[in-house]
Write an enzyme that holds these catalytic residues in place. Structure first.
Site, mmCIF file in Angstrom:
data_model
loop_
_atom_site.group_PDB
_atom_site.id
_atom_site.type_symbol
_atom_site.label_atom_id
_atom_site.label_comp_id
_atom_site.label_asym_id
_atom_site.label_seq_id
_atom_site.Cartn_x
_atom_site.Cartn_y
_atom_site.Cartn_z
ATOM 1 N N LYS A 126 1.033 -1.172 -0.260
ATOM 2 C CA LYS A 126 -0.229 0.588 -0.305
ATOM 3 C C LYS A 126 0.823 1.228 -0.267
ATOM 4 O O LYS A 126 2.100 1.217 0.384
ATOM 5 C CB LYS A 126 -1.259 0.377 1.073
ATOM 6 C CG LYS A 126 -2.036 0.706 0.500
ATOM 7 C CD LYS A 126 -3.360 0.573 0.380
ATOM 8 C CE LYS A 126 -4.450 0.916 -0.055
ATOM 9 N NZ LYS A 126 -5.194 -0.240 -0.788
HETATM 10 P P1 NAD Z 1 -12.784 7.730 -2.959
HETATM 11 O O1 NAD Z 1 -12.437 8.588 -2.422
HETATM 12 O O2 NAD Z 1 -13.841 7.176 -4.251
HETATM 13 O O3 NAD Z 1 -15.049 7.821 -2.012
HETATM 14 C C1 NAD Z 1 -14.191 7.883 -0.599
HETATM 15 C C2 NAD Z 1 -15.952 8.017 0.014
HETATM 16 O O4 NAD Z 1 -16.234 7.914 0.897
HETATM 17 C C3 NAD Z 1 -16.789 9.508 -0.394
HETATM 18 O O5 NAD Z 1 -17.469 9.703 -0.835
HETATM 19 C C4 NAD Z 1 -16.178 10.246 0.101
HETATM 20 O O6 NAD Z 1 -16.969 11.121 0.601
HETATM 21 C C5 NAD Z 1 -17.031 9.734 1.234
HETATM 22 N N1 NAD Z 1 -16.523 9.523 3.279
HETATM 23 C C6 NAD Z 1 -15.179 10.387 3.256
HETATM 24 N N2 NAD Z 1 -15.026 10.387 4.793
HETATM 25 C C7 NAD Z 1 -16.785 10.032 5.049
HETATM 26 C C8 NAD Z 1 -16.912 10.294 6.476
HETATM 27 N N3 NAD Z 1 -16.361 10.376 7.198
HETATM 28 N N4 NAD Z 1 -18.288 10.151 6.267
HETATM 29 C C9 NAD Z 1 -19.046 9.128 5.327
HETATM 30 N N5 NAD Z 1 -18.441 9.246 4.173
HETATM 31 C C10 NAD Z 1 -17.574 9.894 3.564
HETATM 32 O O7 NAD Z 1 -12.845 6.092 -2.205
HETATM 33 P P2 NAD Z 1 -12.630 4.513 -2.594
HETATM 34 O O8 NAD Z 1 -12.041 3.938 -3.638
HETATM 35 O O9 NAD Z 1 -14.809 4.765 -3.005
HETATM 36 O O10 NAD Z 1 -11.878 3.970 -1.288
HETATM 37 C C11 NAD Z 1 -13.507 3.648 -0.094
HETATM 38 C C12 NAD Z 1 -12.970 2.099 0.812
HETATM 39 O O11 NAD Z 1 -12.617 1.188 -0.257
HETATM 40 C C13 NAD Z 1 -11.813 2.720 1.291
HETATM 41 O O12 NAD Z 1 -11.455 2.435 2.842
HETATM 42 C C14 NAD Z 1 -10.662 1.983 0.399
HETATM 43 O O13 NAD Z 1 -9.738 1.787 0.753
HETATM 44 C C15 NAD Z 1 -11.739 1.060 -0.017
HETATM 45 N N6 NAD Z 1 -11.419 -0.025 -1.590
HETATM 46 C C16 NAD Z 1 -11.085 0.539 -2.230
HETATM 47 C C17 NAD Z 1 -11.146 -0.375 -4.057
HETATM 48 C C18 NAD Z 1 -10.887 0.933 -5.026
HETATM 49 O O14 NAD Z 1 -10.503 0.074 -6.095
HETATM 50 N N7 NAD Z 1 -11.134 2.449 -5.113
HETATM 51 C C19 NAD Z 1 -11.026 -1.407 -3.818
HETATM 52 C C20 NAD Z 1 -10.742 -2.113 -2.426
HETATM 53 C C21 NAD Z 1 -10.846 -1.176 -0.819
#
Ligand code: NAD
Length: 440
Positions: A126
Site C-alpha cells: 500500500k
Molecule cells: P473514494 O475517494 O472514491 O470515495 C470515498 C467516499 O467516502 C467519498 O464519497 C467520500 O465523500 C466519503 N467519505 C469520506 N469520509 C467520510 C465520512 N467520514 N463519512 C462518510 N463518508 C465519507 O474512495 P474509494 O476508492 O471508494 O474507497 C473507499 C474505501 O474502499 C476505502 O476504504 C478504500 O481503501 C476501499 N477500497 C477501495 C478500492 C478501489 O478499488 N477504489 C478497492 C478496495 C477497497
C-alpha cells in the site's frame, strides 16, 4: 469506446478533508491483533508468524511540490510492501491528510490477506501521501504524483510492486504514474500500475469492479440466507468509487437502496432512493457531493444516522474505523458487507457478533478491485485485451468461488466470516512461505 477519465467523477477535487476517523485507533494494531488471533488458532509456526508480523519493506519519502503560487510544499509519502511471498506486491495509493506509516502498514498487510483469500498470485502493498488534495489544481496533483512516483520507483515494477487507485486517487493518477515510470525507464510497461484509463492499457470493467464485487458477495450472502433481493433494503456509507458502484449494481439487481452518505452527510428514503436522480445531482454539484440533492420525500441524515438506519444490509464504503465500540450496539442492519478497508474495529466486531449480525469482511467483500486489477495486469502482460463481458464473467467467478470458500469454511469450523477468511488467507501465505524456505 468509453473514456473513463471523462466519466469518472473528479474525486480528486471533491472531498473536503473532514473525516470521522477515530484518533485512538491504529489500523496496524488492529491488523496485528487479528493476525495474532489467527496464528494462535492455526498453531502457526512461530517463525512464519514473526515474518508475517513485519512488512518486508517500508519506504518513507519527502515529496517537494512546486505549487501554482510559486511556493514549495513538502508532503510525506509512503510505500510499504508487506509480503511478496505469493507474488508481486499489489496495493493502492491513497491521498489523504490522515495517511501515516501505521495506516499504510495495516492496509498493506490487508492486501496480502485479500489477494490470498481470492487466490490471485499477488502479495500485499500500500502507499499514500499525507495530503489534503482538495483544492489542489490538476497541475499540482500531477507534479506531486510524478515526483512521488520517481521517489518510489526503485521498488515498483510489474513483477515487483504494482500500485492501483484508492481513496482520492483515480485512473488519471494511475496514468501519471505509468507515464512517469515509462519516461524514466524508457520502456513501455503499462503493467506497472492498474486501474489505468482504457487508453493506457486499462481494463474494461475495472472502474466498477470493487463495487461490483461488493454487490456480488451481497447477492451470494442473501441467496444463502434465502432472502429475496427485491425484499432487501440497503444503506451505503461513502458515495465514491466503491460505494456508488455497489449501490448502482445492487439497485440493478433489485435491492432497494434507502440510505446513502458521503463526507457531506446523507440522504434517506425508506421507500427507496432514486439513484439516477442522485447521480445527476452529484454530477452537477461543484464538489460532486450528495449535499446537492434534495427531494420532498428524502430526509437528510448524518453519517451516524446512516450507520444506525433500520435496513437489512449496511455497506460501509468510506474509510476505516467507522463502526466502533461506541456505536456498534446501535447498528440495526442484519448484514454488514465491508466495502471499505477496516471499517469495523475489533471491539465493535465482538459487539456485532453478540447481536447476531452477519458480517462479510473487507478482505473478501472488496476484493473485486484487486481481482479486476489482476485481470488488467494479465491483459497488459499478454498485450491482448478482453471484452467487458469476459472481464465481468471472470470477476464474477472469482468472487463467487471466494465467497463460497469462506462461507463453507466458516460454517464448518464454525467461526465468524472475518476469522474464517483470515484463517484461510494466513494459512495460504504461510504454506507458500514454508515451502519457499528462508533465503539464503
Ligand atoms: P473514494 O475517494 O472514491 O470515495 C470515498 C467516499 O467516502 C467519498 O464519497 C467520500 O465523500 C466519503 N467519505 C469520506 N469520509 C467520510 C465520512 N467520514 N463519512 C462518510 N463518508 C465519507 O474512495 P474509494 O476508492 O471508494 O474507497 C473507499 C474505501 O474502499 C476505502 O476504504 C478504500 O481503501 C476501499 N477500497 C477501495 C478500492 C478501489 O478499488 N477504489 C478497492 C478496495 C477497497
Amino acid at each position: 469506446m468509453r473514456n473513463p477519465i471523462l466519466e469518472t467523477p473528479a474525486h480528486l477535487k471533491t472531498e473536503p478533508s473532514a473525516v470521522a476517523l477515530h484518533p485512538k485507533q491504529d489500523l496496524w494494531d488492529t491488523v496485528l491483533g487479528s493476525l495474532d488471533d489467527v496464528a494462535a488458532r492455526l498453531r502457526l509456526d512461530p517463525g512464519i508468524h514473526a515474518i508475517l508480523r513485519e512488512p518486508e519493506r517500508e519506504l518513507t519519502v519527502a515529496v517537494p511540490v512546486g505549487m501554482d503560487d510559486g511556493s514549495i510544499k513538502v508532503f510525506k509519502g509512503y510505500r510499504v510492501q508487506h509480503s511478496s511471498v505469493r507474488g508481486p506486491c499489489k496495493g493502492g495509493i491513497r491521498y489523504h491528510p490522515n495517511v501515516n506509516l501505521n495506516e499504510v502498514k495495516g492496509l498493506a498487510a490487508m492486501m496480502t490477506w485479500k489477494c490470498a483469500v481470492v487466490d490471485i498470485p499477488f502479495g500485499g502493498a500500500k502507499g499514500g501521501i499525507e495530503v489534503d488534495p482538495t483544492g489542489m489544481s490538476q497541475g499540482e496533483l500531477a507534479r506531486m504524483t510524478r515526483r512521488f512516483t520517481s521517489m518510489i520507483l526503485p521498488i515498483l515494477g510489474g513483477k515487483r510492486d504494482i500500485p492501483a487507485p484508492d481513496v482520492n486517487t483515480n485512473a488519471q493518477v494511475m496514468a501519471w504514474i505509468v507515464d512517469t515510470a515509462n519516461m524514466i525507464e524508457g520502456v513501455y510497461m503499462p503493467e506497472i500500475a492498474t486501474g489505468k484509463p482504457l487508453a493506457l492499457g486499462g481494463s474494461l470493467g475495472r472502474r466498477e469492479a470493487t463495487g461490483r464485487g461488493v454487490a456480488i458477495v451481497t447477492g451470494e450472502l442473501l441467496k444463502r440466507e434465502a432472502r429475496a433481493l427485491s425484499d432487501t433494503t440497503v444503506a451505503v456509507q461513502g458515495f465514491g468509487n466503491v460505494g456508488s458502484w455497489a449501490a448502482r449494481i445492487l439497485h440493478e439487481m433489485g435491492c432497494k437502496i434507502v440510505a446513502l452518505s458521503d463526507v457531506s452527510g446523507g440522504v434517506y428514503n425508506p421507500n427507496g432512493l432514486d439513484l439516477a436522480a442522485i447521480d445527476k445531482a452529484v454530477a452537477q454539484h461543484p464538489r460532486h457531493l450528495l449535499e446537492g440533492y434534495a427531494e420532498s420525500d428524502v430526509e437528510r441524515i448524518n453519517n451516524e444516522e446512516l450507520l444506525e438506519a433500520p435496513v437489512d444490509v449496511l455497506i460501509p464504503a468510506a474509510l476505516e474505523h467507522q463502526i466502533r465500540a461506541d456505536n456498534a450496539d446501535r447498528i440495526r442492519a442484519r448484514y454488514i458487507v465491508e466495502g471499505a478497508n477496516g471499517p469495523t474495529t475489533r471491539e465493535a466486531d465482538e459487539i456485532l457478533e453478540d447481536k447476531g449480525i452477519i458480517l462479510v469482511p473487507d478482505i473478501l467483500a472488496n476484493a473485486g478491485g484487486v481481482a479486476a486489477s489482476y485481470l488488467e495486469w494479465v491483459q497488459n502482460l499478454q498485450n491482448f485485451y478482453w471484452e467487458e463481458g469476459e472481464v465481468n464473467q471472470r470477476l464474477m467467478s472469482i468472487m463467487k468461488r471466494s465467497f463460497a470458500g469462506v462461507w463453507d469454511f466458516s460454517h464448518a469450523q464454525p467461526v465468524p466470516m472475518r476469522l474464517g477468511a483470515m484463517m484461510l488467507a494466513v494459512s495460504k501465505v504461510a504454506e507458500t512461505a514454508q515451502q519457499r524456505g528462508i533465503w539464503p
